[in-house]
Scaffold this motif. Structure first.
Motif: not given
Length: 320
Positions: A288-303, A305-318
């Motif tokens: 979907d070209p309309c999704i936010r960049k933040k969402m795209k990065i999160a889903l790429l990591m989920y697919m 790079a799942r092990p490092i997600m908790p480290i990155v997620y803590k630094k994100i300002n929601r």
């Protein structure tokens, strides 16, 4: 003609903050207002403070009720509201002195049904700086719903908006649930013909310890999964762009539950539900070209790079 505008303020144990909130409302440059303070069974001095302010200003009404939560308090306030338009302000927040006037003016100038402004994110002991409008846009209802569900311009929040009061005649905030705004805003928007958004930052959203957004994760945090299921069902026979936007919002919610739910056995079913939704939606949302960049990065990591997600997620300002 300046129409009467109802301001509904749910109040629960906010004696430290209520004065700042109410005084910012009473000093509004738009004076034709009624202020409905709904004391939701407060156990501190908040209820007495509401009565005190009612004695100072005839525009204030007070409702005292048993504790039923934010949704119930808003619903009771809506019933008592007599204005043509209505807005909601949380009792630990603060608004600029031209908050109501701005929303009313952009509504009237554009023959709109709903008006929206932006929040200023405020923190204790920091100066609040409101900002003037630099951008304004008028949406059709469908386009506004899409914009809201993609979480791009304006938030899925009841506050910071001015509505025709009669839009709430058949729609209530769901009682006993978190994310009550997400449950009703798309339905309210769906009633409108024209929605006006200006990016003036006039609503001071206060981040405090102990607020709903900072409390420890609980089962109620998983209410968002139920709400998103209702949302996707509501949009199932609507346009493709509404369906895509609803799927994106549901996927963001599932991702948030997956990341935040404690791995202590209490949330196993909710985590599994979230994983299943991510499995179903991930590739579709990524395309979907309309999704936010933040969402795209999160889903790429989920697919990938799942092990490092908790480290990155803590630094994100929601909030950004």
């Amino acid at each position: 003609m300046n129409e009467l505008i109802s301001i509904v303020v749910p109040v629960y144990n906010v004696e430290k903050y209520l004065s700042t909130c109410v005084e910012s409302i009473l000093k509004q440059t738009y004076s034709n207002i009624e202020v409905i303070l709904v004391d939701d069974g407060s156990t501190d001095c908040s209820g007495e403070m509401c009565d005190h302010y009612m004695g100072l200003d005839e525009r204030i009404k007070v409702i005292h009720k048993k504790n039923g939560g934010l949704s119930d308090a808003r619903n009771k306030g809506i019933i008592q509201a007599e204005g043509k338009y209505i807005t909601f302000i949380d009792s630990d927040d603060v608004v600029s002195l031209d908050y109501v006037e701005y929303l009313y003016n952009i509504l009237e100038e554009n023959d709109g049904d709903i008006a929206i402004c932006d929040p200023v994110h405020c923190y204790p002991n920091e100066k609040i700086v409101f900002e003037e409008e630099t951008f304004k846009r008028v949406y059709k209802a469908e386009d506004a719903i899409v914009e809201m569900l993609y979480q791009k311009s304006f938030l899925v929040a009841a506050w910071g908006k001015l509505y025709k009061k009669d839009y709430f005649e058949e729609i209530e905030f769901p009682e006993g649930m978190l994310f009550e705004d997400s449950a009703v805003m798309y339905k309210i928007f769906d009633k409108a013909k024209k929605i006006v958004y200006g990016n003036a930052k006039l609503y001071g959203y206060m981040h405090r310890e102990g607020s709903i957004t900072t409390k420890k994760f609980s089962k109620r945090d998983c209410d968002i999964l139920t709400i998103c299921q209702q949302l996707t069902e509501y949009m199932s026979n609507r346009s493709e762009k509404l369906q895509k936007a609803a799927r994106s919002y549901q996927t963001a919610a599932a991702f948030r539950i997956y990341m935040n739910a404690p791995r202590n056995g209490m949330f196993d079913s909710e985590i599994q539900n979230s994983k299943q939704l991510l499995k179903i939606n991930c590739k579709l949302v990524m395309q979907d070209p309309c999704i936010r960049k933040k969402m795209k990065i999160a889903l790429l990591m989920y697919m990938f790079a799942r092990p490092i997600m908790p480290i990155v997620y803590k630094k994100i300002n929601r909030w950004k």
